[in-house]
Write a protein that holds these residues in place. Structure first.
Motif, mmCIF file in Angstrom:
data_model
loop_
_atom_site.group_PDB
_atom_site.id
_atom_site.type_symbol
_atom_site.label_atom_id
_atom_site.label_comp_id
_atom_site.label_asym_id
_atom_site.label_seq_id
_atom_site.Cartn_x
_atom_site.Cartn_y
_atom_site.Cartn_z
ATOM 1 N N MET A 139 41.709 49.787 44.124
ATOM 2 C CA MET A 139 42.032 49.316 42.767
ATOM 3 C C MET A 139 43.029 50.251 42.095
ATOM 4 O O MET A 139 42.903 51.463 42.169
ATOM 5 C CB MET A 139 40.754 49.250 41.914
ATOM 6 N N ALA A 188 47.322 39.845 40.939
ATOM 7 C CA ALA A 188 47.045 41.294 41.019
ATOM 8 C C ALA A 188 45.739 41.629 40.319
ATOM 9 O O ALA A 188 44.935 42.442 40.808
ATOM 10 C CB ALA A 188 48.208 42.066 40.385
ATOM 11 N N ASP A 196 43.074 39.686 39.810
ATOM 12 C CA ASP A 196 41.904 39.181 40.537
ATOM 13 C C ASP A 196 41.534 40.051 41.742
ATOM 14 O O ASP A 196 40.410 40.006 42.225
ATOM 15 C CB ASP A 196 42.126 37.729 41.000
ATOM 16 N N GLN A 197 42.517 40.834 42.210
ATOM 17 C CA GLN A 197 42.200 41.760 43.306
ATOM 18 C C GLN A 197 41.496 43.009 42.788
ATOM 19 O O GLN A 197 41.193 43.931 43.542
ATOM 20 C CB GLN A 197 43.484 42.184 44.025
ATOM 21 N N ASN A 222 42.734 44.966 40.228
ATOM 22 C CA ASN A 222 43.647 45.919 39.585
ATOM 23 C C ASN A 222 43.681 45.720 38.071
ATOM 24 O O ASN A 222 43.463 44.620 37.581
ATOM 25 C CB ASN A 222 45.068 45.717 40.131
#
Ligand code: ASP
Ligand code: MG
Length: 405
Positions: free
Chosen positions: A1, A29, A31-32, A34
């Motif tokens: 993250m 980005a 949803d990953q 970060n």
């Protein structure tokens, strides 16, 4: 993250459709896992049309009021993107320059960032809110809105990335990255994967438009890793980073050309102490930036003195040069706007000799005459006749092994 700063330029937010496209990238980005802080430009063409409108009101709009006007371009896109993200079900909030605590000096139209408070940005980030900040604008200590000069949202992005200690600052634009030379001139131009801050600074000061110079200065000073890439593809772009070992293998990493310079020659200038100061003081006082200067012996106790200025300042500089020439009893003043400056840039030059010779020989092989030469630690520039500009670029690109295979 990671904590990611993403900056989107005018063409990336040119209409609502593109703003939706940008929103999708951002949530990708986010949803990953970060945290994402977004800096925006105005929609493409808006800053120009606002300037145009002001000009229709008066030729000399108050600089303070012009900044109030220009800042609306970025205010518009920031609000629209935040709304778009909200409508997609994401927590997002817009911040104007002053709300993001971007404190600048009082130079309207070309303000410098002094400090970024960033408490509000950090608070929002810690509550997993996507922060959308209007680029290009700040606020002076008296609470006036200021703007950072054309292309200034790059600098907003890098400065904010430095202030919040972001892991990376992604600059989204309409090209795939930084190229070895202008692909419109040389079809063999390649995208550069990694480039040093120093090289990028030289390129920006030689007229490459991809990043505002000040943003690169900030990146270098605070070690911000910058990734220049396109918002229209998934392709990796160019990383702008500290100089590293892999870069030294290439002696020259890029070739640039600038046709927007002109040269002025004073013939038969008396060879006396203080003459150069008398020539260049009035030019500097007029705010004209002199780039290259050469002086050669004419005959007897006289020299010829040649220098270059930006083409838009040529008329004014000629006028001053004529006055000075009369004053110091120089024989004549000659001007030439049909010149171009070609440069080769590379950190590898620091450890290699013979780079200049290679450049001169390559130009000679095409019978291109060199009118002036200047160098820095990582750059060599030659002034040539404008008609050979494109040929010179292609020739040097090939001569330094930059052509794509
Ligand atoms: N909108 C401003 C300009 O056109 C700032 C930027 O786009 O970076 O110069
Ligand atoms: Mg720009």
């Amino acid at each position: 993250m990671a904590l990611i700063v993403q900056k989107y330029g005018g063409t990336s937010v040119a209409d609502l459709e593109r703003i939706r496209n940008v929103a999708k990238r951002i949530v990708g980005a986010y949803d990953q896992g970060n945290d994402v802080v977004v800096i925006l430009s105005a929609m493409a063409g808006i800053t120009d049309s606002l300037i145009d409108m002001a000009q229709q009101v008066t030729h000399y709009p108050e600089k303070r009021e012009l900044d109030v006007l220009l800042a609306t371009g970025e205010q518009t896109t920031a609000a629209l993107l935040a709304m778009t993200l909200n409508a997609m079900g994401y927590r997002a909030q817009s911040l104007l320059g002053f709300q993001a605590e971007v404190v600048t000096d009082c130079t309207f139209g070309n303000a410098r960032i002094m400090d970024i408070g960033a408490t509000r940005i950090k608070e929002l980030v810690s509550s997993r809110t996507i922060v959308v900040i209007a680029g290009f604008q700040g606020c002076d200590v008296n609470g006036n809105i200021t703007t950072l000069g054309r292309g200034g949202s790059d600098t907003s992005a890098v400065a904010i990335a430095a202030a919040i200690k972001a892991d990376i600052c992604e600059i989204y634009t309409d090209v795939n990255g930084v190229y070895t030379t202008d692909p419109n001139i040389c079809s063999a131009a390649r995208k550069i994967d990694r480039i040093s801050y120093e090289e990028m600074l030289e390129m920006a000061s030689l007229g490459a438009k991809v990043l505002q110079i000040r943003s690169v200065e900030f990146a270098k000073k605070y070690n911000v890793v910058v990734h220049v890439r396109s918002s229209f593809t998934e392709e990796e772009g160019t990383m702008v980073v500290n100089e590293d070992k892999s870069m030294e293998r290439l002696v020259v990493s890029s070739v640039t050309v600038n046709k927007k310079e002109a040269r002025i020659t004073l013939i038969k200038v008396p060879d006396q102490p203080g003459i150069a100061a008398r020539i260049f003081s009035p030019i500097a006082e007029a705010g004209i930036n002199v780039d290259m200067i050469i002086q050669n012996r004419h005959s007897g106790k006289f020299n010829d003195l040649t220098f270059t200025v930006p083409t838009p300042d040529f008329e004014k500089a000629m006028e001053l040069a004529r006055e000075i020439a009369a004053d110091i009893h120089a024989e004549d003043v000659l001007g030439d706007t049909n010149i171009a400056k070609v440069s080769v840039i590379g950190v590898g030059m620091k450890n290699h000799s013979g780079v200049a010779t290679r450049m001169f020989s390559a130009l000679a092989a095409k019978s291109i005459n060199i009118l002036m030469i200047s160098t820095s630690e990582i750059r060599i520039s030659c002034v040539i006749a404008e008609e050979y500009a494109e040929l010179a670029v292609r020739t040097l690109h090939a001569a330094f092994g930059l052509d794509k295979s």
